[in-house]
Structure formats: structure tokens, C-alpha cells
Write an enzyme that holds these catalytic residues in place. Structure first.
Site, PDB file in Angstrom:
ATOM      1  N   GLU A 279       0.828  -1.222   0.000  1.00  0.00           N
ATOM      2  CA  GLU A 279       0.000   0.000   0.000  1.00  0.00           C
ATOM      3  C   GLU A 279       0.854   1.261   0.000  1.00  0.00           C
ATOM      4  O   GLU A 279       0.423   2.299  -0.482  1.00  0.00           O
ATOM      5  CB  GLU A 279      -0.926   0.028   1.234  1.00  0.00           C
ATOM      6  CG  GLU A 279      -2.201  -0.764   1.056  1.00  0.00           C
ATOM      7  CD  GLU A 279      -3.272  -0.443   2.101  1.00  0.00           C
ATOM      8  OE1 GLU A 279      -2.964   0.183   3.127  1.00  0.00           O
ATOM      9  OE2 GLU A 279      -4.424  -0.835   1.876  1.00  0.00           O
ATOM     10  N   LYS A 416     -13.850  -0.256  -3.858  1.00  0.00           N
ATOM     11  CA  LYS A 416     -14.892   0.025  -2.862  1.00  0.00           C
ATOM     12  C   LYS A 416     -16.045   0.793  -3.499  1.00  0.00           C
ATOM     13  O   LYS A 416     -17.213   0.482  -3.274  1.00  0.00           O
ATOM     14  CB  LYS A 416     -14.314   0.861  -1.711  1.00  0.00           C
ATOM     15  CG  LYS A 416     -13.440   0.073  -0.767  1.00  0.00           C
ATOM     16  CD  LYS A 416     -13.120   0.923   0.444  1.00  0.00           C
ATOM     17  CE  LYS A 416     -12.008   0.319   1.257  1.00  0.00           C
ATOM     18  NZ  LYS A 416     -11.509   1.207   2.285  1.00  0.00           N
TER      19      LYS A 416
HETATM   20  O1  LIG Z   1      -8.961   0.827  10.063  1.00  0.00           O
HETATM   21  P1  LIG Z   1      -9.914   0.943   8.943  1.00  0.00           P
HETATM   22  O2  LIG Z   1     -10.290   2.370   8.671  1.00  0.00           O
HETATM   23  O3  LIG Z   1     -11.109   0.071   9.148  1.00  0.00           O
HETATM   24  O4  LIG Z   1      -9.191   0.466   7.625  1.00  0.00           O
HETATM   25  C1  LIG Z   1      -8.745  -0.832   7.418  1.00  0.00           C
HETATM   26  C2  LIG Z   1      -7.950  -0.941   6.123  1.00  0.00           C
HETATM   27  O5  LIG Z   1      -8.790  -0.754   5.034  1.00  0.00           O
HETATM   28  C3  LIG Z   1      -8.577   0.214   4.037  1.00  0.00           C
HETATM   29  O6  LIG Z   1      -9.247  -0.153   2.901  1.00  0.00           O
HETATM   30  C4  LIG Z   1      -7.151   0.614   3.765  1.00  0.00           C
HETATM   31  O7  LIG Z   1      -6.718   0.385   2.471  1.00  0.00           O
HETATM   32  C5  LIG Z   1      -6.163   0.020   4.731  1.00  0.00           C
HETATM   33  O8  LIG Z   1      -5.014   0.832   4.723  1.00  0.00           O
HETATM   34  C6  LIG Z   1      -6.737  -0.050   6.104  1.00  0.00           C
HETATM   35  O9  LIG Z   1      -5.754  -0.542   6.992  1.00  0.00           O
END
Ligand SMILES: O=P(O)(O)OC[C@H]1O[C@H](O)[C@H](O)[C@@H](O)[C@@H]1O
Length: 427
Positions: A279, A416
Site C-alpha cells: 500500500e 470500494k
Molecule cells: O482501520 P480501517 O479504517 O477500518 O481500515 C482498514 C484498512 O482498510 C482500508 O481499505 C485501507 O486500504 C487500509 O489501509 C486499512 O488498513
């Protein structure tokens, strides 16, 4: 605690990279002048973290630990991989500990979720739900299901003592929900991105509940911070690693890096590393594809490809652990039907170490595959904290060498958006 051995890497740092470039980027990181510098909170975290909050976490963790036999850690990506990496590396199969940790919210598999809910029917379980944004779909769904189940099994009042949320200090659905329902919350700092957050309450709180000595983890991180902060050039081992992989990628044409460990219990560590590097660097059509293997396990499957498959595509970065958490002797057997008595003068770790030598020779000298070797001093809590900080600094250097922002992940949003459109999510 980590040494970079480039003997097998076919890379000459002195000739192939300018120390001045490394120094410039180091200054950019330290002075917070590069792209994404708002997310450099992890750089001083080992000395800046709020000890008051950490003491409060210890107290809550102790209370929760006393009430449960099973802890469900709900989260995905940076909100779960580091915790699980530490849990598996340090506790592993150590079932003598009273709390079993199970991970949820990192999948939308209905089968897994159904099996988990059934498994929990007779368990005294608690939940730590982790989400920086507080709006991620997978952990959101898992939490809705498991919170309902917990309330059904133990009641509304008990839920307030059995559920803890780790999220943003003010924003996001999870923060609103936790405040409304009276769940304890701990904070993910604004200036630390998810994949850099394992040393914050994200990883530390669930690990406290699991019974891991998190003080030692933070001591290790502090040790790394102190040492690496004094080295602004290629004397810095994290920068040596960043530079070597940068050279193999951009000057020698390699497209993939496989992180290899001979410790089965580092499998999740390699998953954490994949997110950190994937990432942080996978932008603008650039960077190595981070993949991983566990040896000798994968020598019996992917080993053939590594030895003789497509060349000049992948190189290996091998973790060699000097001192394991424990060692085992091969026992003598009077019959010796299995013909293994010749190994009884050695411990299993010694045999594993000799395997590394043999494999290095086979892959590098015969297979012509470059290998960077990372010499890890040991495999305990302190080492975990040290290596987390070390890889975080390495990836910052590495991404800036590629001229990409290490701290965003705009590409993740593309799928997404499509998914939400197809699911009919309200705007
Ligand atoms: O901690 P959160 O906001 O739930 O995110 C959880 C994960 O999902 C996202 O899609 C990002 O790409 C990640 O970098 C992140 O660690």
C-alpha cells in the site's frame, strides 16, 4: 538487532546509489517536508505515546482478561495484521495462556462467519473492534453480528464491560456507536495511518488482553528509534535495505520481492509486511510486488519455481533469526529405522540454520536469484517492536526513493466505490 547482509544480493550500494540521495530523503522524513508528512506520527511514537492512556489500557485489559476465555479482534488491513503478526510470532500455539484470540472482520466469507458464531455459543467472549475510519464494511458487518450475539448471550449491561472500540478520537460511525452505547474507546492518532499503527492502541490493546508483554514491544521500538535516528545515511540498516531493494527494482529490473522466513510463526508478520510495502509503494505504475514464503514449508511447493522458474522477475529477502524463542533437540533412537540418528548432535534450530545456508547457495549460486539477508538477533517481544519500527522507516525511505507518497492508498478506493454502487449503498 537487525543487520542487512548483501553478500548474496548482487548489489553494490557504494556504487549503485548516491549516499547524498539517502541523506536528502532522511532529512525530508525527519523534517516532515515530504509528501504525506502529516502521517509521520509513528516516527516519534515510541517516545511520544501517551503513558496515561497506556496505563488506562492496561487496567481495562486486565479487567476484560479476567472475564473472558476468548477474545475476538475485529478489524481488517492495518487494523488487524500487526496484532495478529505479534500474536502469532510471540504467543503462537501457546495454549497455556488463558485467552484464546480469534480474528474477525477481515473477511466477508459467510462460511467463516457462520462457523465463528457457532463456535462462540459456549464461550465467554469479549470483543475488541478496531477501525481507524470507523466505516469499513467488513469489520462493520462482523461487529454488528458479534455484538448482537454477545448481547444475547450475556445481556446489555455486561456488553459495556466486554466490548472495547479502538478508533478515531472524534469521527466515524464506530466512534458514534461506541459513545452512544457506552463502550470504552481508545484512540488511533490522526497522524498515524492504519498500516503504521500496530504500536498504538490498535495493536497494543488487544495484545495486552492476550497477555503479551507490550512494554517490551515498546522498548524494542524505542531502541530502534534511538539507533536509527542517529544514522542519516547508508550506515542506517533500514536505509541499506530500502536502497538494496530499490536498486534491484529500478536498476536490475526485478519486479517482485518475496519476504522469506524460516519461522512458521512469522507467517502473519510477512502478511503485515505485504500491506506495509504494497500500500505504501504500489502507485503510479511503480514498485515491487511484495509476496512471501515460509521455508522450508514452501520449498516443498514453490521451491521448484524459485530454483528454476522465470528469472530476473523475483528476488528474495530472507529473515535469519539467530536466537529463536525456544529450541528442540532431535532425540536418539536405538533402532534408528528412520535413519535420523546422525542429526541428534544438533538442535532443530541448528538444522534450520544449516538449511538456510544450503538454500542460499542453491538459490543464489545455482538459481541466480539475488537474496538480501536480514539477520534478526532474536524473536521475542523486544524484537517485534524493533522490527516494526525498522520496516516502517525502511518503507518511508523506499517509497520516497520511488518518488511516491508512502502514506496514502488512493487505489484501494476504486473497488470500494464499485462495490458500494452495486450494493446500492445510500450516498
Ligand atoms: O482501520 P480501517 O479504517 O477500518 O481500515 C482498514 C484498512 O482498510 C482500508 O481499505 C485501507 O486500504 C487500509 O489501509 C486499512 O488498513
Amino acid at each position: 538487532m537487525i543487520k542487512v547482509n548483501l553478500e548474496y544480493a548482487s548489489v553494490d550500494l557504494a556504487k549503485e546509489i548516491k549516499d547524498g540521495d539517502i541523506q536528502k530523503i532522511d532529512a525530508m522524513i525527519r523534517n516532515k517536508t515530504g509528501e504525506g508528512a502529516d502521517f509521520l506520527g509513528w516516527l516519534d511514537w515510541p517516545k511520544n505515546y501517551d503513558t496515561k492512556e497506556f496505563n488506562a489500557m492496561k487496567k481495562v485489559a486486565k479487567q476484560l482478561r479476567a472475564k473472558i476465555d476468548t477474545l475476538i479482534v475485529i478489524g481488517i488491513g492495518g487494523s488487524y495484521l500487526g496484532t495478529r503478526a505479534a500474536d502469532e510470532m510471540l504467543r503462537g500455539l501457546n495454549h497455556t495462556d488463558k485467552v484464546e484470540v480469534i480474528y474477525a472482520g477481515h473477511t466477508m466469507s459467510s462460511t467463516y462467519t457462520d462457523q465463528l458464531t457457532k463456535y462462540l455459543k459456549n464461550k465467554k467472549f469479549g470483543i475488541v473492534v478496531v477501525s481507524k475510519s470507523g466505516t469499513t464494511t467488513e469489520p462493520g458487518i462482523a461487529f454488528r453480528l458479534l455484538e448482537n450475539q454477545l448481547i444475547q448471550q450475556f445481556g446489555l449491561e455486561a456488553a459495556k464491560e466486554l466490548i472495547v472500540a479502538v478508533t478515531d478520537k472524534a469521527k466515524g460511525a464506530l466512534k458514534t456507536l461506541a459513545d452512544q452505547k457506552g463502550y470504552q474507546t481508545f484512540v488511533i492518532p490522526d497522524d498515524i495511518g492504519g498500516r503504521f499503527s500496530v504500536l498504538t492502541p490498535v495493536g497494543i490493546f488487544p495484545l495486552m488482553v492476550a497477555g503479551v508483554n507490550t512494554d517490551k514491544i515498546l522498548d524494542g521500538a524505542k531502541k530502534a528509534m534511538k539507533k536509527l535516528a542517529k544514522q542519516h545515511d547508508l550506515s542506517n540498516s533500514a536505509y541499506q535495505y530500502a536502497a538494496a531493494r530499490y536498486i534491484l527494482n529500478t536498476k536490475h529490473g526485478y519486479k517482485m520481492e518475496a519476504l522469506v522466513s524460516y519461522e512458521l510463526q512469522m507467517q502473519l508478520l510477512t502478511e503485515w509486511w505485504k500491506q506495509l510495502f504494497g500500500e505504501s509503494e504500489g502507485k503510479n505504475g511503480k514498485s515491487l510486488f511484495p509476496t512471501s514464503m515460509i521455508f522450508s514449508t514452501d520449498l516443498h511447493s514453490l521451491g521448484q519455481w524459485v530454483q528454476e522458474g522465470t528469472r530476473k522477475v523475483m528476488f528474495e529477502t530472507v529473515i535469519r533469526v539467530a536466537k529463536p524463542l525456544a529450541d528442540v533437540k532431535v532425540p536418539k533412537d536405538k533402532d534408528n529405522f528412520d535413519e535420523l540418528n546422525y542429526l541428534t548432535t544438533k538442535t532443530l534450530h541448528e538444522i534450520n540454520s544449516i538449511a538456510i545456508e544450503g538454500v542460499l547457495d542453491a538459490h543464489v549460486n545455482v538459481g541466480k536469484m539475488p537474496n538480501i539477508v536480514l539477520e534478526f538477533e532474536k524473536m521475542n517481544e523486544e524484537m517485534f517492536g524493533y522490527l516494526v519500527y525498522w520496516f516502517e522507516l525502511a518503507v518511508a525511505m523506499s517509497a520516497y526513493l520511488l518518488e511516491v507518497n508512502p502514506f496514502n492508498q488512493p487505489g484501494v478506493e476504486v473497488y470500494k466505490k464499485n462495490m458500494f454502487k452495486l450494493l446500492g449503498k445510500p450516498e
